[in-house]
Design an enzyme around this catalytic site. Structure first.
Site, PDB file in Angstrom:
ATOM      1  N   TRP A 131       0.824  -1.219   0.000  1.00 14.59           N
ATOM      2  CA  TRP A 131       0.000   0.000   0.000  1.00 14.59           C
ATOM      3  C   TRP A 131       0.852   1.260   0.000  1.00 14.59           C
ATOM      4  CZ3 TRP A 131      -1.101   3.172   4.659  1.00 14.59           C
ATOM      5  CH2 TRP A 131      -0.163   2.939   5.678  1.00 14.59           C
TER       6      TRP A 131
ATOM      7  N   GLU B 113       1.214  -2.031  12.561  1.00  9.96           N
ATOM      8  CA  GLU B 113       1.227  -3.491  12.683  1.00  9.96           C
ATOM      9  C   GLU B 113       1.575  -3.975  14.086  1.00  9.96           C
ATOM     10  OE1 GLU B 113       3.956  -4.566   9.609  1.00  9.96           O
ATOM     11  OE2 GLU B 113       2.483  -4.316   8.014  1.00  9.96           O
TER      12      GLU B 113
END
Lengths: 792, 792
Positions: B382, B512
């Site tokens: 992304w 994350e």
């Protein structure tokens, strides 16, 4: 494939009814499992069902004869706790991921007897059989079979075999192999020995079952032959561990035997002529041992001596001592059910396999599939402590103790794992293991299941409470309980945003269809129990045996402040509760998740885990197995009946029962809240799970937890048995359509018989003195030999 | 190792200061990267930094010469989008796990020239060099070097090389190799050709960088030589895809060349004598192509023709056309910084590599490490859409379009993935991929990151808004926006327990260090933007081009109800907010998690992911990179300044910046809230990240997103540039200690120059007519060539 899944379907009345109508495979005999003929389709399932084991040695119920090529037959002889250590490969790895798998290995097989008559080999599925039957007697663990073979050369040859894995001698198996000629005349050749070359694609085996071939397991054969005992030692592949196998033959009656090695097979070749009416009987003693390779010489000598001893004693005497162990077992553990022989057979079958597979020496435990197959790589899970240990605690507490001692023996590895998981103190038991290290490569439903620590603690607490064996705490038990308790303090925290309650974040509960959640009710409630009992034990030890207490504290560097924090965390434990529905929330946010669309989920999409990505499952309100309801079952006295009803009503319809650990808990829960029909229906799913292969995967091995679930369903469920605050209590009922059932429980050395029938429940104290318990809230005391019949 | 991590440390003033004091490796030249001598320690890093590429072909900045054995040198020539498809093995797999990885392959290398003088080979690190320098000119993409070698035979031999990867011809590289004798006399041998045998342990390469050897990538060589063009075609291992490579030599001046094949090397062997003062110049044209193997013949013929054409044109003419492309790029994209040559060099270096590596033909995108190394297997993430596309949108919109077209070209694979993830409609882009399939084997931080769909949509929306290229919607753009929007409706639900708000459960945000959470603020806010814009586009298309609209609807079976539901979900989107702190909660329960103990985390334990199990990280309030703050930066107009201040103040101190995607966003956010010192400090971490190897892993390749972050820091950050509701706006300031900076933006065909200096900001319309924008809230309109200087 993530292995913690069956191939089941959602249990609904209609599907259960449908199954009930399908004829069971086996004749409903109360004590025996009897198979007639040979079936290609069910061979590998039968091999699981007819498996024999003693907790150390296990062997699948394969035929001695060859099996037709292409038939799914999976050979397997296992030693509980002996495994291959194999590196785990990850495409994307991360810190702390399990580095090695432990795989239960295959060891040399001694069951095969290659029989040829006038050059024709007896082959199951191919040869012409006049009749064949085999029977596994659960009372004695003896497997007997008779085959009437019509060789092309004419006449009939009867093959009669009796075999057992000795309950009295850990590494020993004995086989009596007889041939009787009914009209056959001619040359017969028998070959038998040790086969270290089986597995893999041998016999056209199912590639899914038993991922290993024995050649993946063992290396560097060293054979030795002394006084007719053939010994073969191997190193476990990539390790310094030795597996020894040995055998000798007896009773050949002077016929010449030649000995040969062919590849990985050590065989004796016996040829003789049979005339009409002649018979010949051969006894084979097969033994196993394992240990450090550096002790190879000693191990070999001991094993050879063991085999010689066995031969000296003889088949019948060995069988007698073996039978005595089984007799003792049944005397304490048998359940009699007067509800048709099918129920009786199923329940006994389950108890039989539990007893066969459980480790009994404190160095090995109970695999999820016992010693009946290589499914789950032979791993031990929390099932042992939560499902199987209670059965042993109440029937054969020395087995329960041995299972707990196994955990104590792996405490150092659990401490190592805790450090890897950033816990500066304490011990964290692995999700799945054999040798004690974490073997789960899928941490969201592996290491994430911190409740493993609570399961071990729960079993230890239950063991001491029921048996009164306080000495357990001094023999490593206290260290086990304290070290595992410490993890909660590091894992959780007092959360100001929740009024200072103790919260535990990012864990997975027993229901693996939700993962990595905060404040999983089961985990928090079980941690609370664990912390409370650990603090109580600390206070108790300190008061009663200060020197023991001081030594444990010194050993693990434990101080007063920690005990206080345990009590504090237990008292302030956060249990997520939804006021509106009056139910506990399985975890924070669970009730916020969308519902699973059961209506549009086709039957073939169960179990969900084989048809939906974990993220899809995790984000819905759908359960694989009970979670809140399991906590309420295990910690029964902590929750009111109304509370249990509400939670059961909410969670049960959202449960797929994709795990075989599910149905027994729902049987117990439904029994408690009075839904007798549902309780019976769920119980039915437990008691014939494997015998009827209801999840379709029994060829990988039986489902130990589900088997123990039959016992739980009947005792905790129908008989409403609980043990809390030092008191045993019952609230029994008779399931509809049943005439009665009878079981025994052993508590603090007293054995109580409980017979439930239409006219009431008869309690009888079978051993020990002056035993008090409760029947439906009423206190009862019995002297030795006394009995009393009570109604609700 | 999960790869989405750098080897960084928490940025604190003290550590940033320490770094600022350490001398940079390269001379601070405004346009060139200059390296003198040879360094064993930094060789593999330099090979990354000196890489040359054109978006299709990329090659690492290795020397033409041999390199001393044992020196970490990693050869690599890549074709963007050409990959090996490799099965992923899981120890415990589950439904829907990514089945195959895509690995960017190595293709035959044509850079090596083996030079021997009187039998002695020129070897970097071993041979005696009088002097050596090489320079990569970022203005032109030309790499030049000169080495003065003192062969043992006496005298000096000068090696002069110029090479470039043509920006004008996708598969072409040209190398000019000259030798000049300064006092050397004797025989010289030059060998050069194509090497299809490098990689792996060649040259003692670092085993961590470039997991593949070229022999793992290619198979079945088919060579062909026509008119001095040597062609070698290979099949990509295990596929039906062809990679062709070809070259020819020119300018040998009549010296005899012999041609030989040795293993996987096709080489020409040129030997000649050099007298004092003699010189010789060789030009090598190297070309590449790829395509279906069935077109092998055509591809070969075309490539051979391309090489012949290139030779006919000659090195200098090829270089001229190449330079023109670079000139055009800098004319639109250059940033001038008057704050010391180091800053200038770092910023240009980053823009240079972005332009070099970005795919430009709509069939390939921009790898996380560009075409400078094999790190992350050459995967697209992304980052491209959120970090790199904005730079191209505002400077070279045709590149932004090409990157979006790549996503459109993989829509079918995204639809397949959506079905696997149980979404009956729509398309789900993969977390990491080359060919379009999901390649992440770690789904909690892979497929869990559903925000990938929002990132692609965000880029598409921004592209059209800034360029005005409405035609994009008709050319697949609308389908892209609608298909990706659909996933949100299936993923989320209107949650009665949250007042009917639209909630999205079980996803992972950009940070994350928290995974599989409910209502991740970033995901929900970006989904809201996505749904709102998709609904608006639908309404707009329907009103303005009903036939286009009808055709898109028919194509993807879309109806009115769906649009309505998109608006509805957008309006009722749940954004978790904590009233007490006045901040958004990163996800449900985030603020309930315990704090990370930063105080007791030693510096060497960063990045955390390499030192703590994911579960340990996930259960704490600790961020790898911004999440809420990223949403507030990307959707800047949706949040007030005060709101941003509070969130920044809360989340920034909890961020480790373990990802190189982190610092630029904090630079922008701090700039907006007026913390100029912090903004500058964070910017400093972006602009020399690779040139100074600050994360210590540049040898795997540069960090594309971080490079784009330099541009974001300066334009979005210091210049306060935003584009919202069709209007470009600025709120510029001059960082402390800077004299000025100047950049250009292209909006709807108009190019605006922006120069920020102490006296104010000068805006000049460099191309196009009548352009309106805002400066610190004040409307400004400029005609072509007009300029205006404004102060805050």
């Amino acid at each position: 494939m993530i292995l913690r899944v069956g191939i089941g379907k959602r249990v609904t009345v209609s599907s259960a009814e449908k199954r009930a109508k399908s004829a069971p495979r086996f004749k409903a005999d109360p004590w025996c499992l009897i198979e007639e003929g040979f079936s290609r389709e069910t061979q590998s399932v039968s091999e699981t069902l007819f498996a024999q084991a003693n907790g150390y040695l296990g062997t699948r119920g394969t035929f001695e004869d060859a099996v037709e090529r292409g038939v799914s037959s999976v050979e397997g002889t296992f030693l509980n706790g002996v495994y291959l250590r194999e590196e785990i490969h990850y495409d994307e790895s991360a810190y702390g991921f399990a580095t090695h798998n432990n795989k239960m290995i295959l060891v040399p097989d001694g069951k095969a007897f290659r029989l040829t008559a006038e050059g024709e080999e007896l082959t199951q599925g191919e040869s012409e059989l006049e009749a064949q039957a085999r029977s596994l007697d659960m009372k004695t663990g003896l497997l007997e079979r008779s085959s009437l073979w019509r060789p092309k050369a004419g006449g009939t040859l009867e093959v009669k075999v009796r075999r057992f894995v000795s309950m009295a001698r850990p590494g020993l198996m004995a086989i009596e192999y007889s041939l009787v000629s009914h009209g056959f005349e001619g040359g017969v050749v028998l070959e038998t020995g040790l086969d270290a070359g089986y597995g893999g694609t041998n016999r056209g085996g199912d590639p899914r079952a038993g991922a290993l071939s024995i050649r993946d397991c063992l290396e560097g054969a060293q054979a030795d032959r002394t006084a007719d005992v053939q010994y073969v030692g191997h190193k476990v592949h990539g390790s310094e561990h030795l597996v020894g196998a040995a055998y000798c033959l007896d009773g050949v009656g002077g016929k010449a035997a030649t000995h040969a090695v062919q590849g990985a097979q050590w065989r004796e070749h016996l040829s003789f002529s049979l005339g009409k009416g002649d018979s010949v009987t051969l006894i084979k003693y097969v033994g196993y041992c394992d240990g450090p390779f550096s002790d190879a010489k000693d191990l070999k000598a001991r094993l050879q001596a063991d085999i010689s001893d066995a031969r000296a004693l003889g088949f019948d005497a060995l069988l007698d001592e073996h039978k005595r162990v089984f007799a003792d077992f049944w005397a304490a553990a048998d359940i009699q059910v007067d509800a048709g022989a099918e129920v009786q057979q199923g329940v006994r079958f389950n108890l039989f396999h539990l007893f066969q597979s459980a480790g009994k020496d404190g160095n090995r435990a109970l695999s999820a599939k016992g010693l009946t197959g290589a499914g789950y790589d032979g791993h031990y899970f929390w099932d042992t402590e939560i499902y199987a240990v209670p059965f042993f605690v109440f029937s054969r507490p020395e087995v329960a103790l041995a299972l707990l001692e196994y955990r104590i023996s792996t405490l150092d590895k659990a401490r190592e794992r805790a450090r890897t998981m950033a816990h500066k103190r304490g011990a964290l038991f692995p999700w799945r293991t054999i040798g004690g290290e974490e073997c789960s490569s899928y941490f969201p439903a592996g290491t994430g299941q911190y409740h493993i620590n609570a399961a071990v603690a729960y079993a230890a607490i239950q063991y001491v409470a029921v048996t009164g064996d306080e000495g357990f705490w001094q023999s490593g038990g206290a260290e086990l309980l304290f070290e595992t308790a410490r993890i909660w303090m590091d894992l959780g925290h007092f959360n100001a945003r929740k009024g200072g309650r103790f919260c535990i974040t990012e864990v997975t509960g027993p229901d693996e269809y939700t993962a990595m959640a905060d404040n999983n009710l089961y985990t928090n409630a079980m941690a609370q129990h664990h912390l409370r009992e650990a603090a109580a034990l600390a206070a108790d030890l300190k008061a009663r045996t200060p020197e023991v207490f001081a030594s444990v504290c010194a050993e693990i560097d434990l101080d007063e402040e920690e005990f206080t924090s345990w009590s504090d965390a237990a008292e302030r434990m956060y249990l997520p509760y939804d006021e509106e529905r009056g139910i506990y929330e399985q975890c924070d946010g669970f009730l916020d998740k969308p519902e699973w669309d059961f209506e549009n989920t086709p039957a073939e999409n169960y179990p969900l885990l084989l048809h939906y990505h974990p993220l899809v499952i995790y984000r819905h309100q759908v359960l694989k197995q009970p979670d809140v309801v399991l906590a309420q079952t295990l910690l029964s006295d902590r929750f009111s009946r109304e509370d249990k009803m509400r939670n059961l009503a909410y969670y049960e319809p959202r449960t797929t029962h994709d795990s075989t650990l599910s149905v027994c808990i729902y049987a117990v829960a439904n029994a408690e809240v009075g839904d007798k029909a549902k309780a019976l229906e769920f119980f039915e799913e437990t008691y014939r799970m494997d015998i009827d292969n209801r999840h379709g995967n029994t060829h990988y091995g039986v489902h130990m937890a589900c088997m123990a679930g039959s016992w739980m369903s009947m005792t905790y469920g129908f008989a409403g048995m609980r043990f809390a605050h030092g008191t045993l209590s019952f609230a029994p009922y008779l399931p509809d359509g049943w005439n009665g059932y009878k079981f025994m429980v052993t508590v603090r050395g007293r054995r109580l018989g409980v017979s439930v029938a239409a006219e009431g429940t008869r309690y009888e104290l079978l051993s020990g003195e002056n035993f008090s318990f409760e029947h439906c809230g009423q206190a009862v005391t019995l002297g030795y030999g006394e009995s009393q019949t009570l109604t609700a």
